[in-house]
Enzyme design. Structure first.
Site, PDB file in Angstrom:
ATOM      1  N   ASP A  26       0.688  -1.109  -0.087  1.00 45.76           N
ATOM      2  CA  ASP A  26      -0.333  -0.384   0.500  1.00 45.76           C
ATOM      3  C   ASP A  26       0.950   1.326   0.151  1.00 45.76           C
ATOM      4  O   ASP A  26       2.269   1.255   0.200  1.00 45.76           O
ATOM      5  CB  ASP A  26      -0.931  -0.331   0.963  1.00 45.76           C
ATOM      6  CG  ASP A  26      -1.944   1.551   1.089  1.00 45.76           C
ATOM      7  OD1 ASP A  26      -2.107   1.615   0.258  1.00 45.76           O
ATOM      8  OD2 ASP A  26      -2.278   2.028   2.378  1.00 45.76           O
ATOM      9  N   SER A  27       0.531   2.526  -0.035  1.00 40.21           N
ATOM     10  CA  SER A  27       1.045   3.397   0.151  1.00 40.21           C
ATOM     11  C   SER A  27       1.446   4.603   1.465  1.00 40.21           C
ATOM     12  O   SER A  27       2.106   4.657   1.432  1.00 40.21           O
ATOM     13  CB  SER A  27       0.844   5.052  -0.913  1.00 40.21           C
ATOM     14  OG  SER A  27      -0.939   4.590  -0.118  1.00 40.21           O
ATOM     15  N   TYR A  58      -0.437   8.369  -2.241  1.00 36.82           N
ATOM     16  CA  TYR A  58      -0.375   8.377  -4.314  1.00 36.82           C
ATOM     17  C   TYR A  58      -1.833   8.889  -4.646  1.00 36.82           C
ATOM     18  O   TYR A  58      -1.724   8.977  -5.542  1.00 36.82           O
ATOM     19  CB  TYR A  58      -0.358   6.587  -4.236  1.00 36.82           C
ATOM     20  CG  TYR A  58       0.493   6.147  -3.626  1.00 36.82           C
ATOM     21  CD1 TYR A  58       1.963   6.611  -3.188  1.00 36.82           C
ATOM     22  CD2 TYR A  58       0.622   4.472  -4.281  1.00 36.82           C
ATOM     23  CE1 TYR A  58       2.541   5.587  -2.908  1.00 36.82           C
ATOM     24  CE2 TYR A  58       1.866   3.410  -4.303  1.00 36.82           C
ATOM     25  CZ  TYR A  58       2.795   4.263  -3.443  1.00 36.82           C
ATOM     26  OH  TYR A  58       4.370   3.450  -3.597  1.00 36.82           O
ATOM     27  N   GLY A  59      -2.779   8.613  -3.651  1.00 36.96           N
ATOM     28  CA  GLY A  59      -4.071   9.280  -4.772  1.00 36.96           C
ATOM     29  C   GLY A  59      -4.378  10.580  -5.175  1.00 36.96           C
ATOM     30  O   GLY A  59      -5.117  10.686  -5.934  1.00 36.96           O
ATOM     31  N   CYS A  89      -4.736  -0.982  -1.814  1.00 33.64           N
ATOM     32  CA  CYS A  89      -4.989  -0.046  -1.773  1.00 33.64           C
ATOM     33  C   CYS A  89      -5.312   0.715  -2.901  1.00 33.64           C
ATOM     34  O   CYS A  89      -5.544   0.029  -4.427  1.00 33.64           O
ATOM     35  CB  CYS A  89      -2.740   0.439  -2.424  1.00 33.64           C
ATOM     36  SG  CYS A  89      -3.146   2.469  -3.109  1.00 33.64           S
ATOM     37  N   THR A  91      -6.510   3.196  -4.768  1.00 34.36           N
ATOM     38  CA  THR A  91      -5.641   4.659  -5.668  1.00 34.36           C
ATOM     39  C   THR A  91      -4.962   2.623  -6.873  1.00 34.36           C
ATOM     40  O   THR A  91      -4.682   3.476  -8.254  1.00 34.36           O
ATOM     41  CB  THR A  91      -4.327   5.680  -5.424  1.00 34.36           C
ATOM     42  OG1 THR A  91      -5.365   6.223  -4.099  1.00 34.36           O
ATOM     43  CG2 THR A  91      -4.036   5.839  -6.757  1.00 34.36           C
ATOM     44  N   GLU A 168      -3.410   9.191   8.737  1.00 36.70           N
ATOM     45  CA  GLU A 168      -1.792   8.602   9.024  1.00 36.70           C
ATOM     46  C   GLU A 168      -1.066   9.229   9.909  1.00 36.70           C
ATOM     47  O   GLU A 168      -0.755   8.883  10.905  1.00 36.70           O
ATOM     48  CB  GLU A 168      -1.105   8.958   7.337  1.00 36.70           C
ATOM     49  CG  GLU A 168      -1.904   8.147   6.612  1.00 36.70           C
ATOM     50  CD  GLU A 168      -0.621   6.383   6.457  1.00 36.70           C
ATOM     51  OE1 GLU A 168       0.268   6.766   7.130  1.00 36.70           O
ATOM     52  OE2 GLU A 168      -0.946   5.654   6.253  1.00 36.70           O
ATOM     53  N   CYS A 202     -10.673   3.208   0.196  1.00 36.85           N
ATOM     54  CA  CYS A 202      -9.294   3.316   0.194  1.00 36.85           C
ATOM     55  C   CYS A 202      -8.928   2.198   1.301  1.00 36.85           C
ATOM     56  O   CYS A 202      -9.633   2.156   2.604  1.00 36.85           O
ATOM     57  CB  CYS A 202      -9.139   4.687  -0.057  1.00 36.85           C
ATOM     58  SG  CYS A 202      -7.112   5.481   1.134  1.00 36.85           S
ATOM     59  N   THR A 203      -8.053   2.167   1.622  1.00 35.58           N
ATOM     60  CA  THR A 203      -7.845   0.978   3.040  1.00 35.58           C
ATOM     61  C   THR A 203      -7.129   2.027   4.187  1.00 35.58           C
ATOM     62  O   THR A 203      -7.409   1.135   5.466  1.00 35.58           O
ATOM     63  CB  THR A 203      -6.694   0.027   2.634  1.00 35.58           C
ATOM     64  OG1 THR A 203      -5.684   0.883   2.319  1.00 35.58           O
ATOM     65  CG2 THR A 203      -7.370  -1.118   1.353  1.00 35.58           C
ATOM     66  N   HIS A 204      -7.095   2.850   3.768  1.00 39.72           N
ATOM     67  CA  HIS A 204      -7.043   3.790   5.233  1.00 39.72           C
ATOM     68  C   HIS A 204      -8.749   3.588   5.900  1.00 39.72           C
ATOM     69  O   HIS A 204      -9.126   4.534   6.626  1.00 39.72           O
ATOM     70  CB  HIS A 204      -6.527   5.398   4.926  1.00 39.72           C
ATOM     71  CG  HIS A 204      -4.657   4.886   4.306  1.00 39.72           C
ATOM     72  ND1 HIS A 204      -4.151   4.896   2.781  1.00 39.72           N
ATOM     73  CD2 HIS A 204      -3.988   5.831   5.412  1.00 39.72           C
ATOM     74  CE1 HIS A 204      -2.969   4.833   3.658  1.00 39.72           C
ATOM     75  NE2 HIS A 204      -2.801   5.067   4.769  1.00 39.72           N
TER      76      HIS A 204
END
Length: 284
Positions: A26-27, A58-59, A89, A91, A168, A202-204
């Site tokens: 992932d980013s 990355y997005g 990810c 994105t 993040e 988004c995996t976040h």
């Protein structure tokens, strides 16, 4: 997809490959939501995770930059003994899956197809919301994929550019006024469209799923793209006879392109527990 074992490979080699690791990238740290689900449903599997924490997000990057970064991430994972790669990810899954970075000699999945399958099964109103990074939403990947398989389903997309930064940087508390204010602004247009399913593209985003769910209401089902990718991975490995026969608990190994200390400090928000496994810094 070519045979992962090659024409000359026998049973002994296949039995060895079964106990190779699952590679996830992932980013940043959002892909850890996929790792959390992998650990839950396949506890005996080894996981190798690469988080490109030095270059997140990355997005907001160009397609060309995303492709280059994703190719480097895949190349890094392939330096290890792995039997499948998950692009955890949204994105990358949206803009890069039709390019040469997709491996054709081993199982590979992004997060889009598994999430769409789960969402279309869950919706009764045939109205699905999708939230993601600007690059994911701009690509139109979810809309195109749903239109191809479920043309009767309406999709309401919404870019949420600040969510990755908030997560993040630890702004994940349910009652955090900053995160709630941002979430309400992003989600209000989707909520007004009367969706009954919302894909967290988004995996976040699952890290703040409680907040998102509170704003959307109890009648809206939330679909975690990372978790669905993990479930798909288990199904694919089972289909190929590649599930580990290891009897002991598997091991997680983490690589990041920035500070390992910051990674370990923030990873608890994604894994819902302290990091268990070695963490290394890597410059590719």
């Amino acid at each position: 997809m070519r045979d992962i074992f090659g024409k000359e490979t026998g049973l002994t080699d296949k039995e060895k490959i079964k106990n190779y690791a699952i590679g996830v990238f992932d980013s940043g740290m959002g892909g850890l939501t996929a790792v959390q689900e992998l650990n839950r449903i396949m506890p005996n599997e080894n996981i190798i995770y690469f988080g490109d924490t030095a270059r997140i997000p990355y997005g907001s990057r160009s397609r060309e930059t995303i492709l280059r970064y994703a190719g480097e991430d895949v190349a890094f994972l392939r330096r290890h003994e792995i039997k499948m790669i998950i692009a955890a990810c949204g994105t990358v899954s949206s803009v890069a899956l039709d390019t040469p970075i997709v491996t054709d000699d081993m199982p590979f999945t992004g997060v889009i197809a598994p999430a769409i399958e789960a969402a279309c099964k869950a919706t009764k109103k045939k109205r699905i919301g999708i939230i993601g990074t600007p690059a994911t939403i701009k690509s139109g990947s979810y809309i195109k994929a749903i239109a191809d398989t479920h043309p009767d389903v309406m999709v309401i997309p919404q870019a949420c550019p600040l969510f990755v930064h908030l997560v993040e940087n630890g702004y994940t508390d349910f009652n955090n006024p900053v995160t709630r204010l941002v979430a309400e602004e992003y989600l209000d247009p989707v909520k007004k469209e009367n969706v009954d399913v919302l894909i967290l593209g988004c995996t976040h985003y699952p890290v703040i799923a409680d907040l998102i769910g509170d704003i959307m209401g109890k009648d809206v089902a939330l679909i975690s793209a990372g978790a669905e990718a993990a479930k798909f991975a288990k199904s694919k490995l089972h289909e190929l006879g590649l599930l580990s026969d290891r009897e002991c608990k598997g091991k997680n190994t983490y690589y990041v392109s920035d500070s390992t200390e910051m990674f370990e400090e923030n990873a608890v928000n994604f894994l819902r527990e302290d990091v268990r496994g070695d963490v290394f810094r890597s410059d590719f």
